[in-house]
Design a protein around this motif. Structure first.
Motif, PDB file in Angstrom:
ATOM      1  N   UNK A 127       1.016  -1.180  -0.024  1.00  0.00           N
ATOM      2  CA  UNK A 127       0.120  -0.046  -0.059  1.00  0.00           C
ATOM      3  C   UNK A 127       0.788   1.265   0.017  1.00  0.00           C
ATOM      4  N   UNK A 128       0.304   2.116  -0.680  1.00  0.00           N
ATOM      5  CA  UNK A 128       1.087   3.642  -0.648  1.00  0.00           C
ATOM      6  C   UNK A 128       0.550   4.487   0.428  1.00  0.00           C
ATOM      7  N   UNK A 129      -0.514   3.829   1.295  1.00  0.00           N
ATOM      8  CA  UNK A 129      -0.997   5.073   2.118  1.00  0.00           C
ATOM      9  C   UNK A 129      -1.361   3.820   3.296  1.00  0.00           C
ATOM     10  N   UNK A 130      -1.649   4.453   4.515  1.00  0.00           N
ATOM     11  CA  UNK A 130      -1.858   3.539   5.645  1.00  0.00           C
ATOM     12  C   UNK A 130      -3.413   2.884   5.328  1.00  0.00           C
ATOM     13  N   UNK A 131      -3.439   1.908   6.259  1.00  0.00           N
ATOM     14  CA  UNK A 131      -4.373   0.886   6.091  1.00  0.00           C
ATOM     15  C   UNK A 131      -5.193   1.181   7.348  1.00  0.00           C
ATOM     16  N   UNK A 132      -6.702   1.409   7.231  1.00  0.00           N
ATOM     17  CA  UNK A 132      -7.499   1.729   8.409  1.00  0.00           C
ATOM     18  C   UNK A 132      -8.237   0.427   8.924  1.00  0.00           C
ATOM     19  N   UNK A 133      -8.301   0.108  10.266  1.00  0.00           N
ATOM     20  CA  UNK A 133      -8.823  -0.972  10.919  1.00  0.00           C
ATOM     21  C   UNK A 133      -9.886  -0.723  11.536  1.00  0.00           C
ATOM     22  N   UNK A 134     -10.949  -1.402  11.124  1.00  0.00           N
ATOM     23  CA  UNK A 134     -12.335  -1.156  11.830  1.00  0.00           C
ATOM     24  C   UNK A 134     -12.717  -2.241  12.842  1.00  0.00           C
ATOM     25  N   UNK A 135     -13.571  -1.656  13.814  1.00  0.00           N
ATOM     26  CA  UNK A 135     -13.933  -2.582  14.901  1.00  0.00           C
ATOM     27  C   UNK A 135     -15.445  -2.384  15.104  1.00  0.00           C
ATOM     28  N   UNK A 136     -16.095  -3.434  15.024  1.00  0.00           N
ATOM     29  CA  UNK A 136     -17.372  -3.312  15.004  1.00  0.00           C
ATOM     30  C   UNK A 136     -18.254  -2.117  14.107  1.00  0.00           C
ATOM     31  N   UNK A 137     -17.657  -1.933  12.931  1.00  0.00           N
ATOM     32  CA  UNK A 137     -17.982  -1.143  12.025  1.00  0.00           C
ATOM     33  C   UNK A 137     -17.426   0.481  12.098  1.00  0.00           C
ATOM     34  N   UNK A 138     -16.491   0.668  13.073  1.00  0.00           N
ATOM     35  CA  UNK A 138     -16.056   2.219  13.579  1.00  0.00           C
ATOM     36  C   UNK A 138     -14.348   1.795  13.380  1.00  0.00           C
ATOM     37  N   UNK A 139     -14.041   3.104  12.955  1.00  0.00           N
ATOM     38  CA  UNK A 139     -12.622   3.238  12.967  1.00  0.00           C
ATOM     39  C   UNK A 139     -11.870   2.832  14.323  1.00  0.00           C
ATOM     40  N   UNK A 140     -10.751   2.023  14.239  1.00  0.00           N
ATOM     41  CA  UNK A 140     -10.099   1.691  15.464  1.00  0.00           C
ATOM     42  C   UNK A 140      -8.594   1.931  15.668  1.00  0.00           C
ATOM     43  N   UNK A 141      -8.053   1.554  14.339  1.00  0.00           N
ATOM     44  CA  UNK A 141      -6.363   1.737  14.274  1.00  0.00           C
ATOM     45  C   UNK A 141      -6.018   1.906  12.955  1.00  0.00           C
ATOM     46  N   UNK A 142      -4.976   2.467  12.771  1.00  0.00           N
ATOM     47  CA  UNK A 142      -4.192   2.684  11.534  1.00  0.00           C
ATOM     48  C   UNK A 142      -3.114   1.995  11.493  1.00  0.00           C
ATOM     49  N   UNK A 143      -2.605   1.254  10.371  1.00  0.00           N
ATOM     50  CA  UNK A 143      -1.184   0.588  10.244  1.00  0.00           C
ATOM     51  C   UNK A 143      -0.823   0.972   9.102  1.00  0.00           C
ATOM     52  N   UNK A 144       0.673   1.122   9.039  1.00  0.00           N
ATOM     53  CA  UNK A 144       1.411   1.419   8.029  1.00  0.00           C
ATOM     54  C   UNK A 144       3.034   0.739   8.042  1.00  0.00           C
ATOM     55  N   UNK A 145       3.623   0.851   6.981  1.00  0.00           N
ATOM     56  CA  UNK A 145       4.820   0.086   6.929  1.00  0.00           C
ATOM     57  C   UNK A 145       5.984   1.017   7.844  1.00  0.00           C
ATOM     58  N   UNK A 146       7.028   0.460   8.256  1.00  0.00           N
ATOM     59  CA  UNK A 146       7.920   1.611   8.952  1.00  0.00           C
ATOM     60  C   UNK A 146       8.562   2.374   7.990  1.00  0.00           C
ATOM     61  N   UNK A 147       8.856   2.157   6.529  1.00  0.00           N
ATOM     62  CA  UNK A 147       9.215   3.110   5.727  1.00  0.00           C
ATOM     63  C   UNK A 147       8.257   4.110   5.671  1.00  0.00           C
ATOM     64  N   UNK A 148       6.918   4.050   5.662  1.00  0.00           N
ATOM     65  CA  UNK A 148       6.114   4.969   5.217  1.00  0.00           C
ATOM     66  C   UNK A 148       5.897   5.840   6.898  1.00  0.00           C
ATOM     67  N   UNK A 149       6.033   5.198   7.834  1.00  0.00           N
ATOM     68  CA  UNK A 149       6.044   5.956   9.175  1.00  0.00           C
ATOM     69  C   UNK A 149       7.227   6.830   8.952  1.00  0.00           C
ATOM     70  N   UNK A 150       8.401   6.262   8.902  1.00  0.00           N
ATOM     71  CA  UNK A 150       9.497   7.147   8.976  1.00  0.00           C
ATOM     72  C   UNK A 150       9.393   8.315   7.936  1.00  0.00           C
ATOM     73  N   UNK A 151       8.942   8.239   6.769  1.00  0.00           N
ATOM     74  CA  UNK A 151       8.719   9.341   5.956  1.00  0.00           C
ATOM     75  C   UNK A 151       7.654  10.038   6.411  1.00  0.00           C
ATOM     76  N   UNK A 152       6.797   9.604   7.067  1.00  0.00           N
ATOM     77  CA  UNK A 152       5.712  10.460   7.416  1.00  0.00           C
ATOM     78  C   UNK A 152       6.374  11.437   8.641  1.00  0.00           C
ATOM     79  N   UNK A 153       6.971  10.989   9.456  1.00  0.00           N
ATOM     80  CA  UNK A 153       7.515  11.686  10.574  1.00  0.00           C
ATOM     81  C   UNK A 153       8.509  12.726  10.187  1.00  0.00           C
TER      82      UNK A 153
END
Length: 86
Positions: free
Chosen positions: A23-49
């Protein structure tokens, strides 16, 4: 368009890892149909930071300019040359 997956899909860690790295962007994780978390690769995290840090530094620089704490580089160098008689 952002990718959204349910939290139950996190059981397949190898598949999730591949998905995150592809993925070229973060992936959103839902729990019971609502947003709960966001995950991304370490490379994307470092670039974002790095990008966030750059924006923070630019904002600080702009505040210093507005408050008059910064001097024009050409003017400062000119003053130094005059004092040093260069």
């Amino acid at each position: 368009m952002p990718q959204i997956i349910p939290i139950k899909d996190l059981k397949n860690t190898a598949d999730i890892s591949e998905l995150v790295h592809a993925a070229e962007e973060p992936i959103y994780i839902t729990k019971n149909g609502y947003g709960d978390m966001v995950i991304m690769s370490v490379e994307m995290y470092e670039s974002t930071m790095k990008r966030l840090n750059m924006y923070r530094e630019l904002e600080l620089s702009e505040r210093e300019i507005e408050s008059g704490k910064i001097k024009d580089a050409r003017q400062s160098l000119g003053n130094l040359r005059e004092k040093s008689e260069i």
